[in-house]
Each structure stands twice: as C-alpha cells, then as structure tokens.
Scaffold this active site. Structure first.
Site, PDB file in Angstrom:
ATOM      1  N   LEU A  41      36.363  28.389  19.418  1.00 37.78           N
ATOM      2  CA  LEU A  41      35.923  27.248  18.608  1.00 37.78           C
ATOM      3  C   LEU A  41      34.500  26.905  19.040  1.00 37.78           C
ATOM      4  CD1 LEU A  41      36.401  24.703  16.776  1.00 37.78           C
ATOM      5  CD2 LEU A  41      37.253  23.549  18.820  1.00 37.78           C
ATOM      6  N   GLU A  42      33.607  26.774  18.044  1.00 37.87           N
ATOM      7  CA  GLU A  42      32.264  26.274  18.343  1.00 37.87           C
ATOM      8  C   GLU A  42      32.240  24.782  18.004  1.00 37.87           C
ATOM      9  OE1 GLU A  42      29.100  29.866  17.584  1.00 37.87           O
ATOM     10  OE2 GLU A  42      29.875  28.924  15.780  1.00 37.87           O
ATOM     11  N   VAL A  43      31.836  23.957  18.939  1.00 38.33           N
ATOM     12  CA  VAL A  43      31.652  22.533  18.677  1.00 38.33           C
ATOM     13  C   VAL A  43      30.143  22.295  18.586  1.00 38.33           C
ATOM     14  CG1 VAL A  43      31.787  20.223  19.708  1.00 38.33           C
ATOM     15  CG2 VAL A  43      33.808  21.690  19.648  1.00 38.33           C
ATOM     16  N   HIS A  61      33.543  24.421  14.331  1.00 36.87           N
ATOM     17  CA  HIS A  61      33.561  25.669  13.573  1.00 36.87           C
ATOM     18  C   HIS A  61      34.705  26.554  14.078  1.00 36.87           C
ATOM     19  CE1 HIS A  61      31.539  29.774  12.599  1.00 36.87           C
ATOM     20  NE2 HIS A  61      32.431  29.441  11.700  1.00 36.87           N
TER      21      HIS A  61
END
Ligand code: 3H9
Length: 713
Positions: free
Chosen positions: A462-464, A451
């Site tokens: 950044l979201e993983v 994301h």
C-alpha cells in the site's frame, strides 16, 4: 536476566521461556546456553520425572533461531558450526531420558518448531495466532536444526516437503490433522492439559503414533520407489516456481532425501553442510535484508516518531463498490475485523459490491484459511447503502470511484458533508495528485491518498500519499490501518505515478518500444520472467488493463515529457477493443478466463513482423536499466523516504525479483559507475530517454551508494 523460569508441580518441571525485553522468544546463543544448563539440572534432579516447555509471551512460542546471528556469520564454516550445534541441542532434547511435553501457543517457527519436533509430545492451542511452520527457505536457508529430518519422519515426506519447500506456516488445526501436533486445546487449558499429558507419559511411556494418510501414504511415503516419485515431482514444482533463482528449496529437498534414504546421521550431516553454504550466500543475504526492512516498516508510521496521534479506526466507509472498492472492503473485514459500510450510486451496484467483498471471505473459507465461525463474524461486518447512511459513524473513509479529478473532488465534498469532524478521508488513486483532489476540501489536512494495488486482497503493498496539507495524525492513521489490512505500507511523495507506477512507467514503455520494433511478445515476457519477475511486461499490461495503462501512461507522459512517451501500441489495441484480461482480448488470448498463448492477429494490428533480431541480453538491459534509472531519479526527488522503502515498494508492488534486493540495491551491487556507463551506451544507441539521472552521475563521480557498504539493513 534469565530467559527461563522453572516451577515444579507434582514431579513435573514447568519450564517457561520468556526472553526479557523482546516481543518474541528467539533462540540466541545465550538462550541456547541457558536452556542446555537447565536441561542438565533437570536430568539430574531426581524429583523431576517429566518436563513441560511453555512460553510466557502472549502470542508467541518461539520465532526461531536468531536471524541477527546469521548476518554476523563470517563464513561458511561458522554457519555450518551454528547448524551443527543447533542439531546437537535438538538431539539432546530428543534423547532426554524424561518425557518433554511442549505446549505451543502463538507463532512456533523455524528453530522453534524444530525444538517442538524434538520434544516427545506436542500440544497446541486452537487459536488463529498459533501457527507452526518452517519459513527458512524464505530467508534463503533451510531448516538447519534437524527440521529436514524430523518433520518428514513425523508426518510423511509429501506433507513435510509441502511445508519445508514453500516455507509455509500452518494453523494449529491443520498441523493437528497432519500429525505435527498430538492434541489441540483452547488457550486457557493449555497449561493444565500439558501437565496432565506429562503425568500420563510418566505413567505409560511415550505415545505410539499410527501412520496417517492411508494407501497413498503407504505407496508414496513409506516406500523408496514412491518417494523417488515424490522427490521428482517436488523438484519439478520448485523449479517451476523459482525459475532456478533460489537455491534453498532444492537444497532442502536434497537434505530431506539424504536423511530419508540414507538415515538420520547422514541426513543431519547433509543438512548442516547445506545450511552453511546457504547462510552466507548472496541470495540469503538479500532475503534477510528484506525481512529486516519489512519488520522495520511494521513500526514506521511514516511520520517523525512521536509527532502524531493516530486515530483508532473501528468503522470504515468505502465509497465506490466496484472492483477496487469491494476489494478494499472485503480485505478490511477479513484482515482488520472492522465494520465496513459500502456506498455506491444505487442499491444494485451496492449489492454487487457486497457480493464481491464477501467473495474474498468465500475464497479464504474454501482454502481453510478461516473457520465457518470466523467467516460468519467477518461477513456480518459488511453492510451497504446508496445514501451515505451510517457514514457519520465512520472513522476513515476510502473512496474508490472513477479515476477522474472532478468526480473525485465531488465525492470528497460529499463525504466531508456527512462524516464527523475527526474522520479521515482517503482517495484510492494511481494517477491523480492528492493535493489537487484535496483542493476545495474544507479540511485538506484530513485528506490523503491510499493507493492499493489490484487485486487488493492479494497484493501486499500500500502506498500512502500525503497531500501538501495532510496532517501527521492522518498519515499515521492511514499507515496503521493499512498494516491492519495486512499490507506493507510505504509513505511516498505526491508526485505523478507516486513510486511504483513511476518506476514501472519507463519499463512498460520500453517493452512497447521493443514490441513495435518487432520483438515477439513471448520473447519480452520470457526474458523478464527469467530475470525473476513473476510476469513479463506484456502480460502485466494485459493484467492491469490496457485502458488503465493508457491513462496512466498519458499522465506520466504529460508530467515528465518525451522521456516517458509511450510507444503507440496500446492506442491501437484500444481502438480494436482490446482491454486485456478483463474483456478476454489483449496481447494474449483468454479461454475460460485462462491465459492461452499470444494472440497473433495483434502483430498485424500493430503492423509489425515479429523477429528475434534483438537478443535477450539487450531486451533485459533496455527494460531493467530504464527502471533502474527512473528509480534513481525518483529517489533523488524524494519520492520515497529511504532506499529501503523504494526497494520494498518495487518488490511488493511489482514483483521486482527479491533475490536482487530491489532496484536501488541492484544499482549498489552493479556500482553507479557501471550503471551510468551502460545507460550512456543505451542513450547513444536508442535515444535520450536513457540519459542517466543526474544523481546517478554524481554518485558515480563521488563513489556514492544508496546503502552503507556491507550493511544488512
Ligand atoms: C531459523 O530458525 C533457522 C533454524 O532452522 C536453524 C538454525 C541453525 N530472529 O515481526 P515483528 C524480531 S531461521 C531475530 O515485528 P510480529 C523482529 O526483527 C528463523 N529477530 O513481530 C522484531 O525486532 P525489533 C526462522 C527476530 O508480532 C521483533 O522480533 N523464523 C526474529 O509482527 C518483533 O517482530 C522466522 O523466519 C528472529 N527469528 O511477528 C520468523 N523473529 O522489535 C521470523 C522476530 O527489534 N519472524 N524477530 O524490530 C516472524 O515471522 C515474525 O517476527 C513473527 C512475529 C511472526 C514471529
């Protein structure tokens, strides 16, 4: 083990600094002591007529004073002493009777640059890794080893303030242009050119440096009246940027001013006194915690250490050449230097996407962040297709197509049918559960969420998101690649809204409720920017896009029920074709792409009469506590793996004020008991959406906290 080695070559002592067991050189107490002893020996060694100071690290000169030491400082007096001692060392270097040439390759920051400034001649490599800067204000302190004095004397007050007040680093070429560096050389020549310079200085003495900057420098840097104007402008600009929440830049400005107007001695005294004050201040403590948290995240692949083998990513595929897709593609070539293949339904769309991706490089070239050669090299990495050609060679594919489950599933199936058995498939979504997108995939273990935030090239987070079946190798690959793209990466659970949008949701909803009660748009936004957010909640809705916000809000409402029910403001806005900044019609007016004040007809549209009935304190409390409560609730559900990740996500994802440390730190600072009682009072007045999270109540009862008390990490 010693940090320095000395070899002598034709009367020049080459002093190499290479701290054992550390990736970077740091000016610790031990390093400084060893350096001083060596200087004394070199002073007395008759065979030595000049010194070259160089680093033994591959990409670092010196990363500054030891930040760990600040954390351990017991009080202001100790901090002041540390600064005074640093200044004394630099004074001894500056007054050293033999010329000292410093040869810089790699990062030269904080105390490292202060040391270079005290030396008599500076040579730097023209390599992109060579960055010279004074990042102290980003840690809530000021350059305390003479930097506030030597830099303005060397390059003029305006240029020095530009660097010091923003905590900026400059590439060597810019540093050369500014006069911070005397010579610029390719890396392989650094040592020999430094030796030659040392011989030259032995023969002809120290160089005279001409004043730079022409008439403007004469008027503004070299005369007290001009400088008074410069200080006034700088102060105004700092206040506009910091909203008065960060004392360090103003204090640095004052230390520079004292030195320039009352002399070096007075300046140094003011500098160490102010360093002492700042180093033990709560703001600096918070900023240092953030430094350590982001540093720790650089080594965290989001899986148990040793449990995964991340896949090297040499070629990236991006499906969907729209705003997000082109942002991802442009950032990937610019930052990670990988080949990027973009795919969309037809060639005109692909062409538009490629143009937008190249636009990111254009911006960097314009701001001189990259050279023409780097631009050409990066641009050549981009290519496009309308039919998945080239995709079999990709190692990672990120899809950024329309936010719709069936569309995403189809795209994942198409990608799977084209790529190799090893490739990892990431979906860029902000609302759809990853596990649902991966359902039906042949290899759900290789599917996950990445994301990104918009605009991709500028947003640092950044979201993983692993789905239920994602393998650790895939997670580690995505995390490492995200870092190569320059992002700070947190791994979050596959729950609606993930972390950032989850905690943002009740905050934006509450802004909607307050608005529908008649709170003016300006009052909402002003209150929250005063709290320390970069933009207020209503301006943020315009930025995000009201269609996107409505969709996200709907998903959260459905997932969490009435507690996260949005106010009906956005629906009415959409019915009036108001999408926010992107179509120039939102809560604000936009003229020529610029925000131009509240669009007053909005009040009529929403059938409200704006009034200042609700106080700023209440606005702030309702908005902030809605977010704190949700953060506590989501943390207890395991949406983030640690409070550290949660706070970093909030700071880098939505601009939660860094000086407050993040929502979970803020709860610790306020105390769970106080947070619970405020939430209960809000619930009694405004409804059950403020009912405190069960985990917070338990924390209050048991005296718990998110972080260890007194811990810096
Ligand atoms: C200062 O100088 C004050 C003076 O004006 C006055 C004094 C009186 N201290 O980031 P990395 C550690 S203030 C302690 O992963 P990279 C870091 O924690 C200082 N530790 O590497 C990590 O440790 P570990 C002003 C430091 O290649 C390891 O080194 N300077 C320091 O991605 C590797 O770091 C700064 O603010 C330090 N100064 O980036 C610069 N620096 O392995 C801060 C690094 O145990 N540093 N460490 O987790 C940086 O910006 C980056 O580390 C740098 C390298 C760009 C240098």
């Amino acid at each position: 083990m010693s940090t320095f080695t000395v070899v002598e070559e034709q009367g020049v002592a080459v002093l190499t600094i290479d701290q054992p067991g550390s990736p970077v050189n740091i000016l610790t107490a031990a390093t400084k002591a060893e350096f001083e002893t060596l200087l004394e020996q070199l002073r007395n060694d008759k065979a030595v007529r000049a010194v070259v100071l160089i680093s033994g690290k591959p990409d670092n000169f010196i990363a500054g004073a030891d930040i760990e030491e600040f954390v351990a400082l017991p009080d202001q007096a100790a901090a002041e002493a540390l600064s005074r001692e640093g200044q004394a060392i630099m004074d001894r270097v500056a007054a050293f009777p033999k010329p000292i040439v410093v040869a810089v390759h790699g990062s030269c920051l904080g105390g490292g640059l202060e040391l270079a400034l005290a030396c008599h001649y500076r040579i730097a490599t023209n390599h992109p890794k060579t960055q010279l800067g004074l990042p102290e204000v980003q840690l809530g302190i000021l350059p305390g080893a003479g930097g506030c004095q030597r830099l303005p004397r060397l390059i003029g007050v305006r240029a020095a303030l530009d660097i010091i007040l923003a905590g900026k680093s400059e590439r060597a070429a810019k540093a050369f242009k500014l006069g911070m560096v005397d010579e610029l050389v390719p890396p392989p020549l650094l040592r020999s050119v430094a030796l030659a310079a040392a011989q030259r200085l032995i023969q002809s003495g120290l160089p005279r440096r001409p004043r730079r900057g022409g008439m403007a420098a004469l008027l503004l840097d070299a005369n007290p009246l001009g400088r008074a104007l410069v200080y006034r402008m700088a102060r105004k600009s700092v206040l506009a940027k910091t909203g008065g929440h960060y004392p360090a830049p103003l204090s640095a400005l004052a230390a520079v001013r004292t030195g320039m107007e009352r002399g070096m001695r007075a300046g140094l005294e003011d500098e160490h006194r102010r360093f002492g004050e700042l180093a033990v201040s709560p703001v600096s403590r918070k900023l240092v915690q953030i430094f350590f948290a982001t540093t720790a995240l650089k080594k965290d692949d989001g899986v148990a250490p040793g449990s995964a083998t991340p896949r090297p990513v040499r070629r990236l595929g991006v499906v969907g050449a729209g705003f997000m897709g082109s942002g991802i593609a442009g950032t990937a070539v610019a930052q990670a230097g990988v080949e990027v293949r973009m795919k969309d339904a037809d060639l005109p769309r692909v062409g538009k996407g490629l143009k937008a991706a190249t636009g990111i490089l254009d911006g960097r070239l314009k701001r001189r962040r990259i050279t023409r050669q780097e631009y050409a090299r990066s641009a050549a990495l981009l290519s496009g297709t309308a039919d998945f050609s080239g995709f079999p060679r990709t190692d990672l594919v990120i899809e950024a197509v329309f936010e719709e489950l069936t569309v995403k599933r189809t795209v994942v199936a198409e990608i799977e049918a084209t790529v190799s058995d090893q490739a990892i498939i990431a979906t860029n979504t902000s609302t759809i559960p990853i596990t649902e997108i991966a359902t039906g995939a042949h290899h759900p273990e290789r599917v996950l969420g990445m994301h990104f935030f918009s605009p991709v090239d500028r947003m640092p987070l950044l979201e993983v998101i692993p789905g239920a079946e994602t393998a650790p190798d895939a997670i580690a690959t995505a995390v490492q690649f995200g870092r190569r793209m320059g992002k700070t990466v947190i791994v979050v659970a596959d729950r609606p809204g993930f972390w950032v949008n989850r905690i943002l949701s009740p905050y934006l909803n509450e802004a909607g409720h307050l608005l529908m009660e008649g709170t003016p748009i300006e009052a909402l936004d002003r209150t929250m920017t005063r709290f320390g957010f970069p933009v207020g909640p209503i301006a943020l809705l315009d930025e995000v896009g009201l269609d996107v916000a409505a969709k996200g809000g709907g998903v959260m409402h459905q997932a969490f029920g009435e507690r996260l029910a949005p106010a009906d403001a956005i629906g009415k806005m959409l019915a009036d074709n108001r999408l926010g900044r992107k179509n120039g019609r939102g809560f604000y007016r936009y003229e020529g792409g610029k925000k131009a004040g509240v669009d007053h007809p909005v009040y009529r549209l929403l059938a409200i009469t704006p009034s200042d009935r609700v106080s700023p304190q209440t606005i702030e409390q309702r908005l902030v506590y809605a977010m704190l409560n949700e953060a506590a609730m989501a943390a207890s559900e395991g949406v983030v793996r640690s409070p550290r990740d949660g706070d970093i996500g909030a700071i880098f994802g939505i601009g939660f004020p860094p000086f407050r440390g993040g929502p979970l730190r803020m709860i610790d600072d306020l105390g769970a008991t106080q947070v619970v009682s405020t939430l209960r009072a809000l619930a009694a007045e405004f409804g059950p959406r403020f009912t405190p999270a069960g985990s917070l109540v338990a924390m209050a009862e048991q005296g718990g906290r998110f972080y260890d008390a007194g811990g810096s990490r």
